[in-house]
Design an enzyme around this catalytic site. Structure first.
Site, PDB file in Angstrom:
ATOM      1  N   HIS A   1      14.546   6.587  26.017  1.00 28.92           N
ATOM      2  CA  HIS A   1      15.878   7.194  26.128  1.00 28.92           C
ATOM      3  C   HIS A   1      16.193   7.479  27.587  1.00 28.92           C
ATOM      4  O   HIS A   1      15.295   7.551  28.426  1.00 28.92           O
ATOM      5  CB  HIS A   1      15.976   8.480  25.299  1.00 28.92           C
ATOM      6  CG  HIS A   1      14.994   9.544  25.673  1.00 28.92           C
ATOM      7  ND1 HIS A   1      13.664   9.478  25.339  1.00 28.92           N
ATOM      8  CD2 HIS A   1      15.153  10.701  26.365  1.00 28.92           C
ATOM      9  CE1 HIS A   1      13.040  10.555  25.789  1.00 28.92           C
ATOM     10  NE2 HIS A   1      13.927  11.312  26.428  1.00 28.92           N
TER      11      HIS A   1
ATOM     12  N   HIS B   1      18.425  10.044  30.208  1.00 27.16           N
ATOM     13  CA  HIS B   1      19.128  11.312  30.390  1.00 27.16           C
ATOM     14  C   HIS B   1      20.304  11.092  31.331  1.00 27.16           C
ATOM     15  O   HIS B   1      20.154  10.422  32.366  1.00 27.16           O
ATOM     16  CB  HIS B   1      18.206  12.354  31.028  1.00 27.16           C
ATOM     17  CG  HIS B   1      17.083  12.776  30.158  1.00 27.16           C
ATOM     18  ND1 HIS B   1      17.122  13.932  29.411  1.00 27.16           N
ATOM     19  CD2 HIS B   1      15.877  12.192  29.907  1.00 27.16           C
ATOM     20  CE1 HIS B   1      15.982  14.056  28.750  1.00 27.16           C
ATOM     21  NE2 HIS B   1      15.218  13.013  29.023  1.00 27.16           N
TER      22      HIS B   1
END
Length: 153
Positions: free
Chosen positions: A102, A104
């Site tokens: 993922h 940020h």
């Protein structure tokens, strides 16, 4: 590291855990971070079941990363931020907490002192060290090409 089928991001992608969804495509989902560093802290999460960025197939990575500018622009505009940090951690030693790849997206404001990256070295890399590291990395690039790149599950 094996992919954990019970990780929180997989559950969010499947709709088993609620989230504040910003948008979703065939390849990724963008959500507000449930434990934000600052207001607007968002996550771009590939739907592929991979632990790290290095595990993504190139075409999947392209389909996920093409959404990153759109998310960054929306976060900046919505929060009136002066800038944005985009960071991505691979494996625990690099700070990865959820073992599903993922990104940020963190809005930044002048003088917020939220986080600072260490400064660059005081001296430029010398010819010998640069050549040695370059040769090592290039050899591994050749290994990756011969192995067919990464392996997404």
């Amino acid at each position: 590291m094996a992919y954990d089928q019970e990780n929180i991001f997989k559950k969010i992608i499947e709709g088993a855990v609620p989230c504040f969804k910003i948008f979703e495509t065939d390849h990724c989902i963008a959500i507000l971070d449930a434990f934000p560093m600052v207001r607007g802290h968002s996550l771009l999460i590939p739907k592929a079941e991979v632990v790290t960025l290095m595990d993504l197939q190139p075409d999947t990575a392209a389909n996920v990363l093409k959404e990153l500018p759109r998310l960054c622009k929306a976060v900046m505009a919505a929060t009136n931020a002066d800038g944005v940090n985009v960071f991505q951690n691979n494996l625990p030693s690099a700070g990865q907490v959820v073992m599903h790849a993922h990104f940020h997206v963190v809005p930044r404001f002048t003088g917020d002192n939220l986080m600072r990256f260490p400064g660059s070295a005081k001296t430029m890399i010398d010819q010998q060290e640069g050549g040695a590291v370059l040769a090592q990395i290039q050899a591994k690039m050749d290994d990756q090409t011969q192995e067919g790149g990464t392996g997404e599950t």
